[in-house]
Design a protein around this motif. Sequence first.
Motif, PDB file in Angstrom:
ATOM      1  N   LEU A 199       0.819  -1.211   0.000  1.00  0.00           N
ATOM      2  CA  LEU A 199       0.000   0.000   0.000  1.00  0.00           C
ATOM      3  C   LEU A 199       0.851   1.259   0.000  1.00  0.00           C
ATOM      4  CD1 LEU A 199      -2.823  -1.007   2.518  1.00  0.00           C
ATOM      5  CD2 LEU A 199      -3.151  -0.396   0.113  1.00  0.00           C
ATOM      6  N   ALA A 229      -4.153  -5.117  -1.881  1.00  0.00           N
ATOM      7  CA  ALA A 229      -2.949  -5.243  -1.056  1.00  0.00           C
ATOM      8  C   ALA A 229      -2.844  -6.640  -0.460  1.00  0.00           C
ATOM      9  CB  ALA A 229      -2.952  -4.191   0.049  1.00  0.00           C
ATOM     10  N   VAL A 272      -2.836   6.752   1.517  1.00  0.00           N
ATOM     11  CA  VAL A 272      -2.066   5.598   1.977  1.00  0.00           C
ATOM     12  C   VAL A 272      -2.218   5.385   3.476  1.00  0.00           C
ATOM     13  CG1 VAL A 272       0.265   4.683   2.268  1.00  0.00           C
ATOM     14  CG2 VAL A 272      -0.449   5.599   0.043  1.00  0.00           C
ATOM     15  N   ALA A 287      -5.651   3.820   4.264  1.00  0.00           N
ATOM     16  CA  ALA A 287      -5.731   2.433   3.804  1.00  0.00           C
ATOM     17  C   ALA A 287      -4.924   1.516   4.714  1.00  0.00           C
ATOM     18  CB  ALA A 287      -5.234   2.337   2.363  1.00  0.00           C
ATOM     19  N   GLN A 288      -3.741   1.944   5.100  1.00  0.00           N
ATOM     20  CA  GLN A 288      -2.904   1.124   5.976  1.00  0.00           C
ATOM     21  C   GLN A 288      -3.542   0.931   7.344  1.00  0.00           C
ATOM     22  OE1 GLN A 288       0.768   3.399   5.729  1.00  0.00           O
ATOM     23  NE2 GLN A 288       1.731   1.782   4.515  1.00  0.00           N
TER      24      GLN A 288
END
Length: 388
Positions: free
Chosen positions: A11, A132, A371, A374-375
């Motif tokens: 990601l 991912a 990012v 999402a992480q």
Amino acid sequence: MTKSHAALDWLAGQGGAMETLLAEVVDIDSGSRDSAGVDTVRERFERFFAEHDIAADLAPTDGGACLAARTGPASNGGHVLLLGHMDTVFPAGEAARRPFTVERRDGRRIGRGPGCADMKAGLVMNAFILAAFRAAGGAPLPLVALYTRDEEIGSPSGRAVIETMADGARACFNAEPGRKSGNVVKARRGGTFYRATVTGRAAHAGGAPQDGRSAIEEMARKILAWHALSSENPDITVSVGIVSGGLAVNMVAPSCEAQIDLRFGDVATGERLDAEIRAIAEACARDGLSGAVERMGGFLPVADEPRTQTLVNRYLSASRDLGHDTRAEATRSCADSGFTASLGVPTVCGAGPVGGDAHSPEEYVDLDSFVPRAQAVALTILRLAERG
């Protein structure tokens, strides 16, 4: 490198690809009643999932097909639901008038365009989370990403498929935009949208007004009564946002229509106010007038309760461990997350990239938050798997 690290590291390198996909879908008109436009957005995500070898199926509804993408181990329950809607509030032609653009603000990169934050950025984020885990060798839990099509009008067809997909889920992350503060959402109000009509009797406004029954006059009485239902309690608001009626300036109006927005903090209050709104709609001041009301759509509240707070805390812990000072807050707006929360599924809302000024020409999304957000969801999923 473990699978968990591999997913997060993958990601980390996808910011540019996320932005590219976002630009594509923002430049597609997809108002809630623009079925063809919503289908075009859905088809773009179908291609994305096919390119990443992720299974995706259509989920038919009365209003058109939603999209459900799946990865991870097969299961009839215990899955994590990633939720998002493909529709926007904007009319046809808005994407051409305001295509996706990028600018700098206070050292950060900001994306603009209709629906960029609410919630096409969240749709992109969810797609990349599934990709991912696929790239990292597999998700530790079953993951389902659901793309619905009519949230902005109260999910009249989307609610049923959301509730079906949420059945048995251990957690839900709704990718509505993160708050301007960067916070996620731990509680929301519920809401209902209505269409009310009054039928009167036409007459010449100058020559024989006594023979008519003005639907507009009657609707005006009702609007004042509906607005009076709002209280000092900040959880309760009733607002008439659209009114139309009459046929000619010199005619006593034979018809009138109004659309009502109700917001409430808990289900019992919503039911009470629903009854009061309906009673006002049906009661008329004079003979020769009739009133009616229909429910167009709506949402259930997300209560600030222990099972949701536990998931919120896990998300916040994951975000902190990634170096971000994310917190949780309540918001007065509604979302599809109320349907999952009402089923007992722990739900984090506002998990999407940070954005603001939704439903306006000033809408924006913080591209630098793609990012990290999402992480944070991915790491929370990994930790849910570790805890069983």
